[in-house]
Enzyme design. Structure first.
Site, PDB file in Angstrom:
ATOM      1  NE  ARG A  41      82.008   2.172  76.441  1.00  0.00           N
ATOM      2  CZ  ARG A  41      80.775   2.623  76.653  1.00  0.00           C
ATOM      3  NH1 ARG A  41      79.928   2.751  75.651  1.00  0.00           N
ATOM      4  NH2 ARG A  41      80.396   2.944  77.863  1.00  0.00           N
ATOM      5  CE  LYS A  72     103.186   0.817  66.549  1.00  0.00           C
ATOM      6  NZ  LYS A  72     104.629   1.006  66.802  1.00  0.00           N
ATOM      7  CD  GLU A  89     110.424   7.535  59.058  1.00  0.00           C
ATOM      8  OE1 GLU A  89     110.722   6.318  58.996  1.00  0.00           O
ATOM      9  OE2 GLU A  89     110.400   8.167  60.140  1.00  0.00           O
ATOM     10  CE  LYS A 134     104.050   1.842  59.690  1.00  0.00           C
ATOM     11  NZ  LYS A 134     103.902   3.146  60.354  1.00  0.00           N
ATOM     12  CD  GLU A 161     106.953  -1.861  67.461  1.00  0.00           C
ATOM     13  OE1 GLU A 161     106.016  -1.061  67.328  1.00  0.00           O
ATOM     14  OE2 GLU A 161     108.120  -1.527  67.706  1.00  0.00           O
ATOM     15  NE  ARG A 212     103.764  -1.407  63.264  1.00  0.00           N
ATOM     16  CZ  ARG A 212     102.524  -0.925  63.263  1.00  0.00           C
ATOM     17  NH1 ARG A 212     101.498  -1.719  63.447  1.00  0.00           N
ATOM     18  NH2 ARG A 212     102.295   0.365  63.086  1.00  0.00           N
ATOM     19  CG  ASN A 223     111.217   0.964  65.944  1.00  0.00           C
ATOM     20  OD1 ASN A 223     110.575   1.997  65.738  1.00  0.00           O
ATOM     21  ND2 ASN A 223     110.713  -0.055  66.601  1.00  0.00           N
ATOM     22  CG  HIS A 261     112.976   5.308  64.161  1.00  0.00           C
ATOM     23  ND1 HIS A 261     113.363   5.070  62.861  1.00  0.00           N
ATOM     24  CD2 HIS A 261     111.847   6.056  64.080  1.00  0.00           C
ATOM     25  CE1 HIS A 261     112.491   5.637  62.041  1.00  0.00           C
ATOM     26  NE2 HIS A 261     111.558   6.246  62.743  1.00  0.00           N
ATOM     27  CG  HIS A 270     112.817   7.684  68.935  1.00  0.00           C
ATOM     28  ND1 HIS A 270     112.404   6.371  68.907  1.00  0.00           N
ATOM     29  CD2 HIS A 270     111.978   8.351  68.110  1.00  0.00           C
ATOM     30  CE1 HIS A 270     111.361   6.253  68.108  1.00  0.00           C
ATOM     31  NE2 HIS A 270     111.078   7.437  67.598  1.00  0.00           N
ATOM     32  CG  HIS A 292     110.497  11.484  63.275  1.00  0.00           C
ATOM     33  ND1 HIS A 292     110.911  10.827  64.403  1.00  0.00           N
ATOM     34  CD2 HIS A 292     110.191  10.521  62.360  1.00  0.00           C
ATOM     35  CE1 HIS A 292     110.850   9.521  64.190  1.00  0.00           C
ATOM     36  NE2 HIS A 292     110.419   9.303  62.965  1.00  0.00           N
TER      37      HIS A 292
HETATM   38  N1  LIG Z   1     101.215   6.622  64.067  1.00  0.00           N
HETATM   39  C1  LIG Z   1     102.377   6.279  63.560  1.00  0.00           C
HETATM   40  O1  LIG Z   1     102.614   5.117  63.214  1.00  0.00           O
HETATM   41  C2  LIG Z   1     103.422   7.333  63.377  1.00  0.00           C
HETATM   42  C3  LIG Z   1     104.579   7.051  62.643  1.00  0.00           C
HETATM   43  C4  LIG Z   1     105.505   8.071  62.438  1.00  0.00           C
HETATM   44  C5  LIG Z   1     105.282   9.330  62.961  1.00  0.00           C
HETATM   45  N2  LIG Z   1     104.157   9.583  63.684  1.00  0.00           N
HETATM   46  C6  LIG Z   1     103.885  10.917  64.251  1.00  0.00           C
HETATM   47  O2  LIG Z   1     103.753  11.842  63.182  1.00  0.00           O
HETATM   48  C7  LIG Z   1     104.022  13.159  63.681  1.00  0.00           C
HETATM   49  C8  LIG Z   1     104.848  13.926  62.665  1.00  0.00           C
HETATM   50  O3  LIG Z   1     104.116  14.041  61.475  1.00  0.00           O
HETATM   51  P1  LIG Z   1     104.560  15.028  60.302  1.00  0.00           P
HETATM   52  O4  LIG Z   1     105.991  14.876  60.044  1.00  0.00           O
HETATM   53  O5  LIG Z   1     103.600  14.829  59.201  1.00  0.00           O
HETATM   54  O6  LIG Z   1     104.448  16.459  60.968  1.00  0.00           O
HETATM   55  P2  LIG Z   1     103.220  17.489  61.151  1.00  0.00           P
HETATM   56  O7  LIG Z   1     101.930  16.789  61.256  1.00  0.00           O
HETATM   57  O8  LIG Z   1     103.627  18.367  62.259  1.00  0.00           O
HETATM   58  O9  LIG Z   1     103.256  18.328  59.797  1.00  0.00           O
HETATM   59  C9  LIG Z   1     104.391  19.096  59.507  1.00  0.00           C
HETATM   60  C10 LIG Z   1     104.046  20.530  59.102  1.00  0.00           C
HETATM   61  O10 LIG Z   1     103.613  20.548  57.743  1.00  0.00           O
HETATM   62  C11 LIG Z   1     102.413  21.290  57.603  1.00  0.00           C
HETATM   63  N3  LIG Z   1     101.711  20.683  56.464  1.00  0.00           N
HETATM   64  C12 LIG Z   1     101.088  19.489  56.429  1.00  0.00           C
HETATM   65  N4  LIG Z   1     100.680  19.209  55.199  1.00  0.00           N
HETATM   66  C13 LIG Z   1     101.029  20.241  54.411  1.00  0.00           C
HETATM   67  C14 LIG Z   1     100.889  20.533  53.030  1.00  0.00           C
HETATM   68  N5  LIG Z   1     100.322  19.646  52.181  1.00  0.00           N
HETATM   69  N6  LIG Z   1     101.344  21.717  52.571  1.00  0.00           N
HETATM   70  C15 LIG Z   1     101.945  22.589  53.418  1.00  0.00           C
HETATM   71  N7  LIG Z   1     102.136  22.364  54.717  1.00  0.00           N
HETATM   72  C16 LIG Z   1     101.683  21.200  55.220  1.00  0.00           C
HETATM   73  C17 LIG Z   1     101.749  21.129  58.934  1.00  0.00           C
HETATM   74  O11 LIG Z   1     100.824  22.166  59.169  1.00  0.00           O
HETATM   75  C18 LIG Z   1     102.930  21.172  59.890  1.00  0.00           C
HETATM   76  O12 LIG Z   1     103.300  22.487  60.159  1.00  0.00           O
HETATM   77  C19 LIG Z   1     104.723  12.977  65.016  1.00  0.00           C
HETATM   78  O13 LIG Z   1     103.855  13.354  66.055  1.00  0.00           O
HETATM   79  C20 LIG Z   1     105.000  11.478  65.084  1.00  0.00           C
HETATM   80  O14 LIG Z   1     104.978  10.969  66.394  1.00  0.00           O
HETATM   81  C21 LIG Z   1     103.236   8.604  63.893  1.00  0.00           C
HETATM   82 ZN   LIG Z   2     110.034   7.501  61.977  1.00  0.00          ZN
END
Ligand SMILES: NC(=O)c1ccc[n+]([C@@H]2O[C@H](COP(=O)([O-])OP(=O)(O)OC[C@H]3O[C@@H](n4cnc5c(N)ncnc54)[C@H](O)[C@@H]3O)[C@@H](O)[C@H]2O)c1
Ligand SMILES: [Zn+2]
Length: 366
Positions: free
Chosen positions: A120, A142, A184, A226, A236, A240, A244, A247, A251, A264
């Site tokens: 939990r 989030k 971003e 942010k 949000e 907040r 977007n 986006h 999206h 993304h």
């Molecule tokens: N929670 C939130 O508020 C929020 C906001 C925006 C995005 N997201 C989520 O984030 C995700 C995308 O995250 P991302 O863009 O970081 O992608 P990711 O986590 O897939 O990482 C991208 C790639 O980079 C590699 N990598 C990571 N760090 C590295 C490093 N230091 N050196 C070499 N390689 C490295 C990873 O192994 C992966 O292959 C999506 O699922 C999205 O929905 C969440």
């Molecule tokens: Zn984004």
């Protein structure tokens, strides 16, 4: 080092962004959570662990239990959550255990969600390793996973006890990931930080070369933007939503191309181009401002080719869970460094914006 505070009704903690954090993580976590619990778990991917695991481990007297999540959006699902929580239970995890989410946004989202539901809810810290995770996904509480029916459909608000963004780990990040993440930051500047826009215009070369000072300036400002928004509107319900910007169409592009053709941030880059066109048509920015901001977006490109058809993209915006009624919700810049949310974008307006974006995609690729 930059220290940024999150201060919301449900959580108060610091985000640290700077160099050398990874090697000194254990005492830093201790300071943030009181004392290190008996069981510490690290969730990471095999690739990240191979590159940076030794650095992370070196400050721990007792080695943490390492849990792996393979890279890729398709592992951000409930099956992974079940597997990981079972591994934690078998390894003696209890309510006092701590989880360290050490990776990109996928590891962060899954790790945060696992921490939200295991027993939990257990404490966790974020150690983001991609540019996007440092400026965006690790900030704001989030967490969640995808369903076959759509992205991020299952989740929870669960804030970490602290975030440690070590900019040194960005040294191994592929260039394309860096550029996508920088979109971003471009977004952050356009919607709320005029000085950041200017800095990113004037120092694009140093930023893209990963000059430490330039990176720290951009990342610090992006996190601060942010965090300030989250501090005012954690759930949000209003402000907040400005996060977007770019986006709605972004999206839709990701969805129309099956989340494979582009990252993304790249989709958001194109989405911002479409939104700028809309803003220009509605007169919330001038032609000169539109030109200036579009140039900034391309400066941090290249943005990928767009193969989707206009109709398909417009149709995909209808599925956005942030829409109300038939009209589309859009975030539009109000000059440079401010923004507003409008709820009444018509399909015809949207179509024009998407066509403009597709035309620009053709030209940009020349
Ligand atoms: N929670 C939130 O508020 C929020 C906001 C925006 C995005 N997201 C989520 O984030 C995700 C995308 O995250 P991302 O863009 O970081 O992608 P990711 O986590 O897939 O990482 C991208 C790639 O980079 C590699 N990598 C990571 N760090 C590295 C490093 N230091 N050196 C070499 N390689 C490295 C990873 O192994 C992966 O292959 C999506 O699922 C999205 O929905 C969440
Ligand atoms: Zn984004």
């Amino acid at each position: 080092m930059q220290t940024i505070r999150i201060d919301t009704p449900s959580a108060k903690y610091s985000i640290f962004a700077g160099y050398g954090l990874l090697e000194t993580l254990a005492p830093r976590i201790e300071r943030a959570v009181g004392r290190l619990p008996r069981r510490v778990f690290v969730l990471t991917s095999p690739e990240i662990w191979a590159l940076w695991g030794r650095s992370l481990q070196q400050s721990f007297a007792e080695a943490p239990v390492v849990l792996f999540l393979p890279a890729g959006e398709r592992h951000k699902n409930l099956a992974s959550v079940e597997r990981l929580t079972r591994e934690m239970a078998r390894a003696g995890g209890d309510r006092g255990s701590l989880l360290i989410a050490f990776g990109g946004g996928i590891v962060g989202d899954v790790g945060g969600f696992v921490a939200a539901v295991f027993m939990r809810g257990i404490p966790y810290v974020q150690v983001p390793t991609t540019f996007l995770a440092q400026v965006d996904s690790s900030v704001g509480g989030k967490t969640g996973v995808n369903l076959p029916e759509g992205k991020n459909l299952v989740g929870a608000f669960h804030h970490p006890r602290a975030v440690f963004a070590d900019l040194g780990v960005l040294g191994t990040l592929p260039d394309r990931e860096l550029r996508a993440g920088l979109m971003e930051s471009v977004k952050a500047g356009i919607i709320r930080d005029r000085a950041l826009v200017r800095f990113m215009e004037e120092h694009a070369r140093s930023v893209l070369k990963r000059d430490p000072k330039a990176l720290e300036r951009v990342i610090g400002a992006s996190i601060r933007m942010k965090a300030a928004v989250v501090n005012q509107d954690e759930r949000e319900s209003g402000l907040r939503m400005i996060l977007n910007f770019g986006h709605t169409v972004g999206h839709a592009l990701e969805q129309a191309t099956g989340y494979k053709a582009m990252l993304h941030g790249e989709a958001v880059g194109w989405g911002m181009v479409a939104a700028l066109y809309l803003a220009r048509r509605r007169g919330t920015i001038t032609g000169a401002q539109m030109e200036r901001l579009e140039k900034l977006i391309y400066r941090y490109g290249p943005l990928p080719e767009l193969k989707a058809r206009a109709g398909r993209i417009v149709a995909a915006t209808a599925g956005d869970k942030k829409n109300v009624g038939g009209m589309r919700r859009f975030v539009l810049p109000d000059g440079i460094g401010a923004s507003q949310v409008v709820e009444d974008v018509t399909v015809a307006e949207l179509e024009a914006a998407v066509r403009y974006m597709l035309a620009r995609a053709g030209e940009e690729l020349g």
